[in-house]
Scaffold this motif. Structure first.
Motif, PDB file in Angstrom:
ATOM      1  N   LYS A 317       0.842  -1.202   0.000  1.00  0.00           N
ATOM      2  CA  LYS A 317       0.000   0.000   0.000  1.00  0.00           C
ATOM      3  C   LYS A 317       0.876   1.251   0.000  1.00  0.00           C
ATOM      4  CE  LYS A 317      -2.008  -1.238   3.900  1.00  0.00           C
ATOM      5  NZ  LYS A 317      -1.439  -2.570   4.131  1.00  0.00           N
ATOM      6  N   SER A 318       1.809   1.285   0.928  1.00  0.00           N
ATOM      7  CA  SER A 318       2.651   2.485   1.060  1.00  0.00           C
ATOM      8  C   SER A 318       3.533   2.649  -0.172  1.00  0.00           C
ATOM      9  CB  SER A 318       3.542   2.378   2.292  1.00  0.00           C
ATOM     10  OG  SER A 318       2.775   2.130   3.426  1.00  0.00           O
ATOM     11  N   ARG A 319       4.027   1.531  -0.664  1.00  0.00           N
ATOM     12  CA  ARG A 319       4.929   1.601  -1.821  1.00  0.00           C
ATOM     13  C   ARG A 319       4.184   2.125  -3.040  1.00  0.00           C
ATOM     14  NH1 ARG A 319       9.769  -1.031  -3.633  1.00  0.00           N
ATOM     15  NH2 ARG A 319      10.302   0.146  -5.508  1.00  0.00           N
ATOM     16  N   PHE A 438      -3.185   9.985   4.202  1.00  0.00           N
ATOM     17  CA  PHE A 438      -3.325   9.437   5.568  1.00  0.00           C
ATOM     18  C   PHE A 438      -3.134   7.929   5.476  1.00  0.00           C
ATOM     19  CE2 PHE A 438      -4.947  12.650   8.551  1.00  0.00           C
ATOM     20  CZ  PHE A 438      -5.130  13.727   7.687  1.00  0.00           C
ATOM     21  N   GLU A 439      -2.040   7.467   6.067  1.00  0.00           N
ATOM     22  CA  GLU A 439      -1.767   6.024   5.971  1.00  0.00           C
ATOM     23  C   GLU A 439      -2.218   5.272   7.218  1.00  0.00           C
ATOM     24  OE1 GLU A 439       1.179   4.113   3.837  1.00  0.00           O
ATOM     25  OE2 GLU A 439       2.451   5.901   3.725  1.00  0.00           O
ATOM     26  N   ASP A 440      -2.479   4.008   7.005  1.00  0.00           N
ATOM     27  CA  ASP A 440      -2.764   3.063   8.092  1.00  0.00           C
ATOM     28  C   ASP A 440      -3.933   3.480   8.978  1.00  0.00           C
ATOM     29  OD1 ASP A 440      -0.767   1.339   7.242  1.00  0.00           O
ATOM     30  OD2 ASP A 440       0.779   2.422   8.346  1.00  0.00           O
ATOM     31  N   LEU A 441      -5.055   3.721   8.331  1.00  0.00           N
ATOM     32  CA  LEU A 441      -6.235   4.166   9.079  1.00  0.00           C
ATOM     33  C   LEU A 441      -6.733   3.117  10.083  1.00  0.00           C
ATOM     34  CD1 LEU A 441      -8.491   6.137   6.587  1.00  0.00           C
ATOM     35  CD2 LEU A 441      -6.494   6.843   7.865  1.00  0.00           C
TER      36      LEU A 441
HETATM   37 MG   LIG Z   1       2.274   0.751   4.851  1.00  0.00          MG
END
Ligand SMILES: [Mg+2]
Ligand SMILES: Nc1ncnc2c1ncn2[C@@H]1O[C@H](COP(=O)(O)OP(=O)(O)O)[C@@H](O)[C@H]1O
Length: 1011
Positions: A317-319, A438-441
């Motif tokens: 996801k982050s990548r 906004f990551e990792d909700l």
């Molecule tokens: Mg991540």
């Protein structure tokens, strides 16, 4: 009694721990009598001992919920878990309070203990025990956190910094300074609930890792945190480590690497860490990137968009966001933030960090400077936004508590703040496109989530692209917004996963099996693949030697602890009944049919299906027909492994046996199709005998299968294809001292053998060997040793005259156990034998077509009532009654070795039914090395060794003076399991050989080995 410091056993009544030297008693300040640490009053004079011990804090409700009830715990007697233990104490507390009144001592020590406890609780750790001057805590149980080691270090750092502040305060009051030592280690432990005598229950871990954590604490320099290599591997980047070198630790054989943890590191998120170590080549995700780009275009046209990327941990996801951002051409303003796993309870942390970034606030800015940055920026953006200042400043903790803003009630303040921030961001987006990430909700606090909901409502007509990501368990209400897009990321497909691995490991052919294994295990989750490769480099399995090379043979992959933590946490989030079923499924295997699950769990089909549905929704398993009925398969092999590993070994054994019994019960007719599974399950249960029997049967089945398909011919990898005739001279090299010790011939299949001094070996084996068999005419089954075991072996046949060719067989005399002799020329021999064995037996001297060999009832575990049969080896020389090969050799060094390791057993050569016992002074199992080679025996005979000889219960049977002894087979299983390629691993002793060149041999003949 356990030591209050190192938790190792201390002899009852001893004042000091013999392991770590910690005092176990306090001296009464009044009468000097010793009292155990933890007691409040002296048992001799009743004086206070310096304060009541700090009570063990009650776990927070979520923690309490996770502690198994005593009944449940007793039923399962604990669980295996990878946890992080933290031991902390106040250094020199004895000296510190030596001259103090007990109440003063308490007043000093107790707050220090309390702040240690608070630090643990802040990160959702669990305080297992408090001692007089320290605590023992664990992270990762009862509540599993995938980042338990990080949490422990954060707690340790918090502890140390607060202790320092506290020490400064008490120093200012004229007391001695106080300093703490902390030890942190992570590893596997059994965590279980114990019933204490006083009605209380205790939830504690036990295992080597706990003791090592305690030892590390004693090694920590005063005022510092000591951590193990395991901790460093997991937390490098997130924290700073200094190598303190190798240290001898009591109770640990190898030197232990110790690190000091000095502070937080710069790489707090996984992406920062990956970036630090160098990203792996980005593969795939073309469609997903396109969706993001399209959303960005839409937003730029004033149609604000919300894009959510959803996937399990480590999928990318982050990548994906990172790659999207790197490709952005426009002059968009980008603001990024993320929730952290321990952030659920910290008010608006992601939002605060986002604003700090927006206003350019830096760590070193003082309050005044920070305030200026905020007010100036708002003024510059739009003076009309002046009214939002108090709420922004309030959120950033930059206004005093007596500010009128704080006169509003909390709810109104929140609503004003969200509104203010919304206006700020929308106004900002009027200047240029704004991308908010906004990551990792799934870890987000309620207030930030509320703000996001309101922002999402407001951006439909703004130039804002809001990108969020989360794991599937996070729920929100954005789905029906027209400007909401969800991107579901699946693990990489095979091709992309291979591409990623190729970029990491190169294209060497040597690594292709490894790559296949990694893809299979990780199911294409990029993070798991990266971690597996990293672990292989760390433990030396992979090395860089110009190219990347594999340094040892690899059968399976260990699960890296980082991966195990993520998966264990996922499994632990399941309700307990679903988790239990998942563990059972993990024992059954990768695939399972519904009827098998029902049989193993003894629950109703409906109940099981409901639970399976839950596991399916959680994406642990998916549906797939198994053996023609409804079944399921694990989504990832790693999840199965991790779930399996959480079970105590004893519990696994019980489940394996239950599964074995269930398979036998469900498939009584087609048991042959399940022999391999039965061998696997019984082999891992307490019913090892059944396991061994199925194991040997399973191997034979595979061999026969292969023979039927003519696989066990020249193309079997174990057998060299070279077929040239050998001459004595060309192989006269490589001479050894090995010689023929004894020669055996078995004129009747499954009856006792004849010991010979010399014999002629034709191209079909020893003349006269296994030329007769008693066959059940009705069923066309040969009487074999395993079927009418003891009795057949006790029949001793011998030829009336020496046979001189395979075709002209002389008559036999058979000495019965009674001592009576039958002769094959007797008219009534078949009648006599039939009467003994209660079936119509015919004496045959050539194997009839389609002859079946019976496997006795009971051979396969005891639950079988039916005999199973398989065709007599198709590849054996025509006409003779051989199972697998025409010559069978075993070395005396192998027999002697078994004898040495199991002296009570009788490893008589008769049990093994060889044709030749080879006298050899070499190592045991030397025969394994003969496979594929030619051997010249004497001056004429040349054999080629084809395959190690798999063993079954025949070797355990009684015959003449040899007793029945199942441990004979067990010794073979324990000592010489051979990998027979397609046939799997089987217990072997001796080898089979084919005749390359016939010839005479005699006892004492020496052996010469060819290639
Ligand atoms: Mg991540
Ligand atoms: N498509 C991809 N190609 C190559 N590496 C990837 C890919 N997706 C993720 N990775 C790598 O896998 C690791 C985990 O990815 P990450 O984005 O942190 O997962 P998530 O955010 O879903 O937990 C990172 O090191 C990342 O660089």
């Amino acid at each position: 009694m356990l030591c209050i410091q190192c938790h190792l056993e201390v002899n009852e009544g001893k004042r000091f721990c013999a392991e770590c030297g910690a005092a176990q008693f306090l001296s009464c300040p009044n009468c000097k009598a010793a009292s155990p640490i933890g007691k409040s009053f002296c048992a001799d004079c009743g004086s206070s001992l310096g304060g009541s011990p700090t009570p063990i804090p009650k776990p927070a409700p979520v923690v309490a919920e996770k502690i198994p009830s005593i009944e449940a715990a007793e039923a399962s007697s604990g669980e295996r878990k990878v946890i992080t233990v933290l031991f902390a104490d106040i250094k020199g507390s004895m000296e510190l309070i030596e001259n103090l009144d007990p109440e003063d001592a308490r007043a000093i020590v107790e707050p220090a203990l309390q702040l240690m406890i608070d630090a643990v609780l802040h990160y959702d750790g669990y305080v297992v025990q408090t001692t007089g001057d320290g605590i023992f805590a664990m992270f990762g149980a009862p509540v599993v956190h995938e980042d338990h080691s990080h949490r422990a270090l954060y707690a340790a750092l918090r502890m140390q910094s607060e202790l320092k502040e506290y020490s400064a305060r008490i120093c200012a009051q004229g007391h001695q300074p106080i300093q703490g030592r902390v030890g942190v280690h992570t590893g596997e432990a059994v965590v279980r609930t114990l019933r204490l005598g006083n009605g209380q229950i205790e939830y504690t871990p036990i295992g080597h890792s706990t003791s090592l954590g305690a030892r590390l604490q004693t090694l920590a320099p005063v005022g510092s945190i000591a951590a193990s290599e395991a901790i460093r591997q997991l937390c490098e980047g997130a924290c700073e480590f200094i190598d303190l070198g190798l240290t001898k630790v009591k109770g640990v054989t190898d030197l232990v690497k110790v690190y000091e943890v000095t502070g937080l590191g710069k790489q707090r998120t996984r992406m920062q860490r990956s970036a630090g170590q160098g990203f792996s080549k980005f593969v795939g995700r073309v469609r997903e990137l396109d969706s993001l780009r399209y959303a960005a275009e839409q937003a730029q046209e004033g149609n604000g968009q919300v894009v959510a990327i959803v996937a399990e941990a480590g999928t990318g996801k982050s990548r994906l966001i990172f790659e999207f951002m790197s490709g952005i051409q426009s002059r968009a303003k980008i603001l990024e933030t993320s929730a952290v796993s321990h952030g659920k309870n910290s008010y608006c942390q992601p939002l605060i960090e986002l604003l700090q970034a927006y206003f350019g606030i830096e760590a070193q800015d003082n309050e005044q400077k920070r305030r200026e940055k905020v007010t100036n920026a708002i003024q510059e953006l739009d003076p009309l936004l002046k009214d939002i200042e108090p709420s922004v400043l309030g959120l950033l903790n930059l206004i005093d508590e007596d500010d009128p803003f704080f006169e509003l009630d909390e709810r109104t303040r929140d609503l004003q703040t969200w509104d203010g921030l919304k206006r700020l961001l929308v106004r900002e987006s009027a200047n240029q496109p704004l991308i908010l990430v906004f990551e990792d909700l799934h870890w987000i606090d309620d207030q930030t989530q509320e703000f996001l909901n309101q922002l999402a409502d407001a951006i439909g007509k703004a130039n804002i692209l809001l990108i969020v990501n989360y794991r599937p368990q996070f729920v929100h209400g954005w789905n029906n917004k027209s400007y909401f897009t969800q991107i579901r990321l699946d693990p990489l497909g095979d091709a992309k996963a291979k591409e990623m691995l190729a970029a990491m490991l190169g294209d060497a052919a040597q690594l292709s099996d490894l790559k296949r294994l990694i893809v299979e295990k990780s199911s294409g989750t990029p993070f798991f693949m990266e971690e597996m490769v990293k672990a292989l480099f760390d433990d030396g399995t992979l090395a860089r030697d110009g190219n990347i090379v594999l340094t040892k043979k690899l059968e399976d992959l260990d699960i890296p602890s980082s991966v195990q933590a993520i998966l264990a946490a996922r499994i632990d989030r399941l309700p307990s009944h679903a988790k239990e079923i998942l563990q059972t499924l993990a024992v059954i295997g990768k695939e399972f049919s519904i009827s098998l699950i029902v049989a193993v769990t003894s629950s109703s089909k409906e109940a099981i299906e409901k639970q399976l549905k839950e596991l399916q929704l959680g994406e642990f398993i998916y549906e797939k027909p198994v053996s023609g009925e409804k079944g399921y398969i694990f989504k990832s092999a790693l999840t199965q492994d991790v779930a399996y590993n959480t079970l105590l070994i004893e519990r696994r054994k019980i489940l394996h046996e239950r599964i074995g019994v269930a398979i036998e019960a469900i498939y009584p007719v087609s048991i042959d199709d399940h022999v391999a599974a039965l061998a696997y399950h019984y082999g891992r249960s307490n019913n090892v005998d059944a396991g061994i029997q199925y194991l040997t049967h399973s191997g034979r089945q595979k061999m026969l299968e292969a023979r039927k398909n003519s696989k066990l011919g020249s193309d079997t990898p174990l057998i060299k294809s070279e077929s040239a005739e050998l001459t004595a001279t060309s192989h006269a090299t490589n001479a050894t001292l090995d010689s023929v010790e004894s020669i055996w011939r078995y004129p009747v299949k499954s009856m006792a053998g004849e010991k010979l001094q010399s014999v002629f070996v034709s191209d079909k084996g020893i003349i006269g060997d296994r030329v007769y068999a008693f066959v059940n005419e009705e069923t066309n089954r040969a009487a074999v040793v395993r079927k009418w075991a003891e009795s057949l072996l006790n029949y001793h046949p011998h030829f009336v005259s020496e046979p001189d060719s395979q075709s002209k067989i002389p008559a036999l005399e058979i000495v019965m156990p009674s001592g009576e002799t039958l002769t094959t020329t007797d008219a009534n021999i078949e009648e006599r034998i039939s009467a003994v064995f209660e079936r119509p037996l015919k004496l045959m001297s050539t194997a009839p077509l389609g002859l079946l060999i019976e496997v006795p009832a009971g051979t396969l575990g005891g639950n079988l009532s039916e005999v199973t049969e398989f065709p007599l080896a198709g590849g054996a020389p025509a006409g003779a009654f051989f199972d697998y090969g025409c010559m069978h050799l075993i070395a005396s060094s192998t027999l002697n070795h078994f004898q040495k390791t199991y002296p009570e057993g009788r490893f008589d050569e008769r049990r093994f039914r060889p044709n030749l016992v080879i006298h050899s002074d070499s190592q045991p199992f030397i025969e394994n090395t003969w496979v594929g080679r030619t051997i010249m025996i004497g001056t004429e005979l040349v054999l080629r060794v084809s395959i190690p000889c798999p063993r079954c219960i025949s070797v355990t049977l009684a015959q003449d003076d040899l007793p029945r002894d199942p441990s004979i087979l067990r010794a073979i299983v324990e000592q010489n399991m051979c990998d027979l390629g397609d046939f799997g691993k089987l217990p072997c002793a001796g080898v089979y050989a084919e005749v390359v060149k016939p010839g005479h041999i005699r006892c004492g003949d020496s052996l010469r080995f060819g290639d």
